[in-house]
Design an enzyme around this catalytic site. Structure first.
Site, mmCIF file in Angstrom:
data_model
loop_
_atom_site.group_PDB
_atom_site.id
_atom_site.type_symbol
_atom_site.label_atom_id
_atom_site.label_comp_id
_atom_site.label_asym_id
_atom_site.label_seq_id
_atom_site.Cartn_x
_atom_site.Cartn_y
_atom_site.Cartn_z
ATOM 1 N N HIS A 197 0.867 -1.175 0.000
ATOM 2 C CA HIS A 197 0.000 0.000 0.000
ATOM 3 C C HIS A 197 0.912 1.236 0.000
ATOM 4 O O HIS A 197 1.836 1.322 0.818
ATOM 5 C CB HIS A 197 -0.852 0.054 1.272
ATOM 6 N N GLU A 200 -1.991 6.134 -0.602
ATOM 7 C CA GLU A 200 -3.419 6.188 -0.236
ATOM 8 C C GLU A 200 -3.591 7.482 0.576
ATOM 9 O O GLU A 200 -4.197 8.437 0.096
ATOM 10 C CB GLU A 200 -3.798 4.960 0.597
#
Ligand code: ADE
Ligand code: ZN
Length: 339
Positions: A197, A200
Protein backbone atom coordinates in the site's frame (compact mmCIF):
# COMPACT_ATOMS: atom_id res chain seq x y z
CA UNK A 1 -22.20 3.04 -24.50
CA UNK A 2 -22.74 3.16 -20.69
CA UNK A 3 -22.25 -0.31 -19.25
CA UNK A 4 -25.31 -2.09 -17.87
CA UNK A 5 -25.28 -3.72 -14.43
CA UNK A 6 -25.44 -7.15 -16.13
CA UNK A 7 -22.34 -6.26 -18.18
CA UNK A 8 -20.43 -5.08 -15.10
CA UNK A 9 -21.35 -8.15 -13.07
CA UNK A 10 -20.79 -10.59 -15.92
CA UNK A 11 -17.47 -9.47 -17.33
CA UNK A 12 -14.69 -11.77 -16.11
CA UNK A 13 -12.37 -9.95 -13.73
CA UNK A 14 -9.65 -10.41 -11.12
CA UNK A 15 -9.78 -8.88 -7.67
CA UNK A 16 -6.32 -7.87 -6.44
CA UNK A 17 -6.89 -5.71 -3.38
CA UNK A 18 -9.02 -7.42 -0.80
CA UNK A 19 -8.29 -7.78 2.91
CA UNK A 20 -9.99 -10.97 4.01
CA UNK A 21 -10.55 -9.45 7.47
CA UNK A 22 -12.36 -6.62 5.67
CA UNK A 23 -15.03 -9.06 4.43
CA UNK A 24 -16.18 -9.76 7.99
CA UNK A 25 -19.87 -8.80 7.86
CA UNK A 26 -21.58 -7.68 11.10
CA UNK A 27 -23.76 -10.84 11.07
CA UNK A 28 -20.63 -13.00 11.18
CA UNK A 29 -19.13 -10.81 13.95
CA UNK A 30 -22.18 -11.64 16.07
CA UNK A 31 -22.17 -15.35 15.13
CA UNK A 32 -18.49 -15.75 16.02
CA UNK A 33 -18.78 -13.69 19.22
CA UNK A 34 -21.56 -16.05 20.30
CA UNK A 35 -19.54 -19.13 19.32
CA UNK A 36 -16.52 -18.00 21.36
CA UNK A 37 -18.54 -16.36 24.19
CA UNK A 38 -16.92 -12.96 23.53
CA UNK A 39 -18.51 -9.70 24.65
CA UNK A 40 -19.35 -7.09 21.98
CA UNK A 41 -19.57 -3.33 22.40
CA UNK A 42 -22.65 -3.10 20.17
CA UNK A 43 -26.12 -4.39 21.10
CA UNK A 44 -27.13 -5.50 17.58
CA UNK A 45 -26.02 -6.11 14.00
CA UNK A 46 -27.77 -2.89 12.97
CA UNK A 47 -25.98 -0.88 15.68
CA UNK A 48 -22.62 -2.26 14.59
CA UNK A 49 -23.31 -1.46 10.93
CA UNK A 50 -24.41 2.02 11.97
CA UNK A 51 -20.94 2.60 13.50
CA UNK A 52 -19.27 2.33 10.08
CA UNK A 53 -18.63 6.03 9.52
CA UNK A 54 -15.00 7.01 9.25
CA UNK A 55 -13.05 10.29 9.18
CA UNK A 56 -9.82 8.83 7.83
CA UNK A 57 -7.80 5.61 7.57
CA UNK A 58 -6.95 5.43 11.30
CA UNK A 59 -10.57 5.79 12.45
CA UNK A 60 -11.44 2.84 10.19
CA UNK A 61 -8.49 0.72 11.34
CA UNK A 62 -9.58 1.07 14.98
CA UNK A 63 -12.99 -0.46 14.17
CA UNK A 64 -11.53 -3.03 11.77
CA UNK A 65 -8.97 -4.44 14.24
CA UNK A 66 -11.64 -4.58 16.98
CA UNK A 67 -13.95 -6.55 14.64
CA UNK A 68 -11.21 -9.01 13.69
CA UNK A 69 -10.90 -10.05 17.35
CA UNK A 70 -13.78 -12.54 16.91
CA UNK A 71 -11.64 -14.62 14.50
CA UNK A 72 -10.09 -17.27 16.73
CA UNK A 73 -9.66 -20.63 15.03
CA UNK A 74 -9.03 -22.14 11.60
CA UNK A 75 -12.73 -22.80 11.00
CA UNK A 76 -13.49 -19.07 11.50
CA UNK A 77 -10.96 -18.13 8.81
CA UNK A 78 -12.34 -20.87 6.60
CA UNK A 79 -15.93 -19.62 6.97
CA UNK A 80 -14.88 -16.00 6.35
CA UNK A 81 -13.01 -16.90 3.16
CA UNK A 82 -15.77 -19.19 1.83
CA UNK A 83 -18.37 -16.43 2.30
CA UNK A 84 -16.16 -13.96 0.41
CA UNK A 85 -15.56 -16.38 -2.47
CA UNK A 86 -19.29 -16.92 -2.89
CA UNK A 87 -19.82 -13.16 -3.20
CA UNK A 88 -16.84 -12.64 -5.48
CA UNK A 89 -18.01 -15.42 -7.78
CA UNK A 90 -21.45 -13.77 -8.05
CA UNK A 91 -19.62 -10.55 -9.07
CA UNK A 92 -17.81 -12.18 -12.01
CA UNK A 93 -14.48 -12.62 -10.20
CA UNK A 94 -12.53 -15.48 -11.82
CA UNK A 95 -9.28 -14.93 -9.93
CA UNK A 96 -8.64 -13.34 -6.55
CA UNK A 97 -5.49 -12.29 -4.70
CA UNK A 98 -6.27 -12.05 -1.02
CA UNK A 99 -4.44 -10.12 1.71
CA UNK A 100 -4.33 -11.32 5.28
CA UNK A 101 -2.83 -9.62 8.35
CA UNK A 102 -1.29 -12.37 10.52
CA UNK A 103 -0.04 -9.96 13.21
CA UNK A 104 -3.63 -8.96 14.03
CA UNK A 105 -4.27 -12.56 15.00
CA UNK A 106 -0.98 -13.93 16.32
CA UNK A 107 -0.86 -11.01 18.80
CA UNK A 108 -4.11 -12.45 20.28
CA UNK A 109 -2.60 -15.93 20.53
CA UNK A 110 -4.12 -17.38 17.34
CA UNK A 111 -1.49 -19.69 15.77
CA UNK A 112 -0.09 -18.65 12.36
CA UNK A 113 -0.95 -22.13 11.09
CA UNK A 114 -4.67 -21.73 11.97
CA UNK A 115 -4.82 -18.46 10.02
CA UNK A 116 -3.02 -19.71 6.92
CA UNK A 117 -4.57 -23.18 6.80
CA UNK A 118 -8.08 -21.82 7.43
CA UNK A 119 -7.87 -19.30 4.58
CA UNK A 120 -5.96 -21.55 2.21
CA UNK A 121 -8.28 -24.53 2.76
CA UNK A 122 -11.29 -22.41 1.81
CA UNK A 123 -9.48 -21.03 -1.26
CA UNK A 124 -8.66 -24.55 -2.47
CA UNK A 125 -12.26 -25.71 -1.92
CA UNK A 126 -13.56 -22.56 -3.61
CA UNK A 127 -11.45 -23.23 -6.66
CA UNK A 128 -12.86 -26.75 -6.95
CA UNK A 129 -16.47 -25.64 -6.35
CA UNK A 130 -16.61 -22.27 -8.14
CA UNK A 131 -13.59 -22.28 -10.46
CA UNK A 132 -12.18 -19.11 -8.85
CA UNK A 133 -8.36 -19.27 -8.79
CA UNK A 134 -6.35 -17.52 -6.11
CA UNK A 135 -3.10 -16.25 -4.63
CA UNK A 136 -2.46 -15.44 -0.98
CA UNK A 137 -0.58 -12.27 0.06
CA UNK A 138 0.67 -11.86 3.63
CA UNK A 139 0.69 -8.23 4.79
CA UNK A 140 2.82 -6.66 7.48
CA UNK A 141 1.23 -4.02 9.71
CA UNK A 142 3.34 -0.93 9.09
CA UNK A 143 2.40 0.75 12.40
CA UNK A 144 4.33 -2.05 14.14
CA UNK A 145 8.13 -2.34 14.11
CA UNK A 146 10.28 -3.78 11.33
CA UNK A 147 11.57 -6.31 13.89
CA UNK A 148 8.00 -7.51 14.50
CA UNK A 149 7.46 -7.83 10.72
CA UNK A 150 10.72 -9.80 10.37
CA UNK A 151 9.69 -12.20 13.16
CA UNK A 152 6.31 -12.65 11.48
CA UNK A 153 7.99 -13.41 8.16
CA UNK A 154 10.20 -16.05 9.76
CA UNK A 155 7.15 -17.61 11.45
CA UNK A 156 5.34 -17.80 8.09
CA UNK A 157 8.21 -19.14 5.99
CA UNK A 158 7.40 -22.80 6.82
CA UNK A 159 4.13 -22.16 4.90
CA UNK A 160 5.72 -20.23 2.04
CA UNK A 161 4.45 -22.69 -0.59
CA UNK A 162 0.95 -21.42 0.26
CA UNK A 163 1.90 -17.72 0.01
CA UNK A 164 2.66 -15.91 -3.26
CA UNK A 165 3.73 -12.49 -2.02
CA UNK A 166 4.14 -10.17 0.92
CA UNK A 167 2.45 -6.76 1.25
CA UNK A 168 2.36 -3.74 3.55
CA UNK A 169 -0.78 -2.21 5.05
CA UNK A 170 -2.25 -0.33 8.06
CA UNK A 171 -1.48 3.30 9.03
CA UNK A 172 0.52 4.79 6.17
CA UNK A 173 1.45 8.30 7.32
CA UNK A 174 4.77 8.26 9.18
CA UNK A 175 5.42 4.60 8.28
CA UNK A 176 7.24 4.78 4.93
CA UNK A 177 8.16 1.71 2.88
CA UNK A 178 11.85 2.34 3.69
CA UNK A 179 11.12 1.17 7.26
CA UNK A 180 10.62 -2.34 5.83
CA UNK A 181 13.47 -2.57 3.27
CA UNK A 182 15.27 -5.39 5.08
CA UNK A 183 12.07 -7.39 5.68
CA UNK A 184 11.11 -7.21 2.02
CA UNK A 185 14.67 -8.11 0.95
CA UNK A 186 14.44 -11.25 3.11
CA UNK A 187 11.02 -12.09 1.64
CA UNK A 188 12.33 -11.72 -1.93
CA UNK A 189 15.34 -13.84 -1.04
CA UNK A 190 12.91 -16.56 0.13
CA UNK A 191 11.22 -16.44 -3.30
CA UNK A 192 8.19 -14.31 -2.42
CA UNK A 193 6.93 -11.49 -4.65
CA UNK A 194 6.20 -8.05 -3.17
CA UNK A 195 3.40 -5.47 -3.24
CA UNK A 196 2.68 -2.52 -0.90
CA UNK A 197 0.00 0.00 0.00
CA UNK A 198 1.41 3.41 -0.93
CA UNK A 199 -0.04 6.77 -1.91
CA UNK A 200 -3.42 6.19 -0.24
CA UNK A 201 -2.91 8.78 2.53
CA UNK A 202 0.86 8.94 2.17
CA UNK A 203 2.79 11.14 -0.29
CA UNK A 204 3.94 10.19 -3.81
CA UNK A 205 7.45 9.67 -2.43
CA UNK A 206 6.16 6.55 -0.63
CA UNK A 207 5.17 5.11 -4.02
CA UNK A 208 8.70 5.70 -5.33
CA UNK A 209 10.15 4.06 -2.20
CA UNK A 210 7.85 1.05 -2.64
CA UNK A 211 9.09 0.65 -6.22
CA UNK A 212 12.78 1.27 -5.62
CA UNK A 213 13.35 -0.12 -2.13
CA UNK A 214 10.72 -2.86 -1.82
CA UNK A 215 10.72 -3.73 -5.56
CA UNK A 216 6.97 -4.11 -5.66
CA UNK A 217 5.16 -5.65 -8.63
CA UNK A 218 2.23 -3.32 -8.14
CA UNK A 219 1.10 -0.51 -5.86
CA UNK A 220 -2.01 -0.80 -3.69
CA UNK A 221 -4.09 2.40 -3.99
CA UNK A 222 -1.36 4.71 -5.38
CA UNK A 223 -3.91 7.43 -6.19
CA UNK A 224 -1.71 10.24 -4.78
CA UNK A 225 0.76 9.58 -7.63
CA UNK A 226 -1.14 12.29 -9.48
CA UNK A 227 0.64 14.94 -7.40
CA UNK A 228 3.91 14.10 -9.19
CA UNK A 229 3.88 14.26 -13.00
CA UNK A 230 7.21 12.45 -13.34
CA UNK A 231 5.92 9.61 -11.19
CA UNK A 232 2.74 9.29 -13.26
CA UNK A 233 4.88 9.16 -16.41
CA UNK A 234 7.03 6.43 -14.83
CA UNK A 235 4.03 4.35 -13.73
CA UNK A 236 2.59 4.59 -17.26
CA UNK A 237 5.92 3.80 -18.96
CA UNK A 238 6.64 0.80 -16.71
CA UNK A 239 2.97 -0.32 -16.64
CA UNK A 240 3.12 -0.54 -12.84
CA UNK A 241 -0.41 -1.55 -11.84
CA UNK A 242 -2.40 0.42 -9.26
CA UNK A 243 -5.02 -1.52 -7.30
CA UNK A 244 -7.54 1.27 -6.84
CA UNK A 245 -10.49 0.97 -4.42
CA UNK A 246 -13.04 3.68 -5.24
CA UNK A 247 -15.64 3.13 -2.48
CA UNK A 248 -12.88 2.78 0.13
CA UNK A 249 -11.34 6.08 -1.00
CA UNK A 250 -14.63 7.92 -0.45
CA UNK A 251 -15.41 6.20 2.88
CA UNK A 252 -11.93 7.07 4.19
CA UNK A 253 -12.12 10.59 2.71
CA UNK A 254 -9.22 10.30 0.30
CA UNK A 255 -11.71 11.85 -2.16
CA UNK A 256 -14.74 13.82 -0.96
CA UNK A 257 -17.07 12.31 -3.57
CA UNK A 258 -16.85 9.48 -6.09
CA UNK A 259 -17.31 12.13 -8.81
CA UNK A 260 -13.94 13.62 -7.73
CA UNK A 261 -12.05 10.32 -8.05
CA UNK A 262 -9.01 10.36 -10.36
CA UNK A 263 -9.44 6.79 -11.69
CA UNK A 264 -10.57 7.90 -15.17
CA UNK A 265 -7.81 10.51 -15.48
CA UNK A 266 -5.18 7.90 -14.55
CA UNK A 267 -6.69 5.40 -16.99
CA UNK A 268 -6.59 8.03 -19.74
CA UNK A 269 -2.91 8.71 -18.96
CA UNK A 270 -2.13 5.08 -19.74
CA UNK A 271 -1.77 3.65 -16.25
CA UNK A 272 -2.67 0.04 -15.54
CA UNK A 273 -5.49 0.98 -13.16
CA UNK A 274 -7.65 -1.78 -11.62
CA UNK A 275 -10.87 -1.67 -9.54
CA UNK A 276 -11.10 -3.51 -6.21
CA UNK A 277 -13.13 -3.53 -2.99
CA UNK A 278 -10.46 -3.31 -0.19
CA UNK A 279 -12.71 -3.98 2.86
CA UNK A 280 -16.17 -4.50 1.35
CA UNK A 281 -18.00 -5.29 4.61
CA UNK A 282 -17.04 -1.82 5.85
CA UNK A 283 -17.13 0.30 2.69
CA UNK A 284 -20.55 -0.44 1.19
CA UNK A 285 -19.92 -2.89 -1.59
CA UNK A 286 -18.06 -5.79 -3.13
CA UNK A 287 -16.10 -5.48 -6.35
CA UNK A 288 -19.02 -5.26 -8.84
CA UNK A 289 -20.54 -2.47 -6.73
CA UNK A 290 -17.23 -0.61 -6.99
CA UNK A 291 -17.22 -0.99 -10.80
CA UNK A 292 -20.88 0.03 -10.97
CA UNK A 293 -20.71 3.12 -8.76
CA UNK A 294 -17.43 4.42 -10.18
CA UNK A 295 -18.72 3.86 -13.74
CA UNK A 296 -21.83 5.92 -13.01
CA UNK A 297 -19.98 8.68 -11.12
CA UNK A 298 -17.26 9.12 -13.76
CA UNK A 299 -19.31 8.29 -16.86
CA UNK A 300 -17.18 5.28 -17.80
CA UNK A 301 -18.01 3.55 -21.08
CA UNK A 302 -18.22 -0.16 -21.84
CA UNK A 303 -14.77 0.21 -23.44
CA UNK A 304 -13.38 1.67 -20.19
CA UNK A 305 -14.85 -1.17 -18.12
CA UNK A 306 -13.47 -3.74 -20.55
CA UNK A 307 -10.04 -2.08 -20.20
CA UNK A 308 -10.32 -2.21 -16.39
CA UNK A 309 -11.16 -5.92 -16.50
CA UNK A 310 -8.25 -6.61 -18.90
CA UNK A 311 -5.97 -4.56 -16.59
CA UNK A 312 -7.03 -6.65 -13.59
CA UNK A 313 -5.83 -9.79 -15.35
CA UNK A 314 -2.63 -8.10 -16.62
CA UNK A 315 -1.85 -6.92 -13.06
CA UNK A 316 -2.43 -10.33 -11.49
CA UNK A 317 0.23 -12.87 -10.55
CA UNK A 318 -1.19 -15.42 -13.00
CA UNK A 319 1.18 -16.94 -15.58
CA UNK A 320 1.19 -15.23 -19.00
CA UNK A 321 -0.64 -18.10 -20.72
CA UNK A 322 -3.56 -17.78 -18.26
CA UNK A 323 -3.56 -14.00 -18.66
CA UNK A 324 -3.92 -14.37 -22.42
CA UNK A 325 -6.75 -16.88 -22.02
CA UNK A 326 -8.72 -14.58 -19.70
CA UNK A 327 -8.12 -11.47 -21.76
CA UNK A 328 -9.43 -13.27 -24.86
CA UNK A 329 -12.54 -14.28 -22.85
CA UNK A 330 -13.00 -10.69 -21.64
CA UNK A 331 -12.80 -9.34 -25.20
CA UNK A 332 -15.22 -12.01 -26.44
CA UNK A 333 -17.66 -11.12 -23.63
CA UNK A 334 -17.47 -7.41 -24.57
CA UNK A 335 -17.91 -8.18 -28.28
CA UNK A 336 -21.04 -10.25 -27.58
CA UNK A 337 -22.46 -7.37 -25.52
CA UNK A 338 -21.83 -4.91 -28.41
CA UNK A 339 -23.60 -7.14 -30.93
N1 ADE B 1 -6.00 -2.50 6.02
C1 ADE B 1 -7.23 -2.77 5.60
N2 ADE B 1 -7.65 -1.83 4.74
C2 ADE B 1 -6.63 -0.95 4.60
C3 ADE B 1 -6.46 0.24 3.85
N3 ADE B 1 -7.40 0.74 3.06
N4 ADE B 1 -5.29 0.90 3.97
C4 ADE B 1 -4.33 0.42 4.78
N5 ADE B 1 -4.46 -0.68 5.51
C5 ADE B 1 -5.60 -1.37 5.42
ZN1 ZN C 1 -6.09 -2.09 1.40
Amino acid sequence: MPPSEAFIRGIPKAELHLHIEGTLEPEMVFDLARKHALPLRYPSVAALREAYHFDNLQSFLDVYYAGAAVLRDASDFHALTSAYLQRAHADGVVHTEIFFDPQTHTARGVPMEAVIRGIHGALTEGQARLGVTHRLIMCFLRHLSAADAMATLEEALPYKELIAAVGLDSAESGNPPSKFSAVFARARQAGLLTVAHAGEEGPPQYITEALDLLQVRRVDHGVRCEEDDNLVARLARERVPLTVCPLSNVKLRVFARLEDHNLKRLLDRGLCVTVNSDDPAYFGGYVAQNYLEVSRALGLSQVDVTQLACNSIEASLLPDSKKQEWQAKIRAFAARAEA
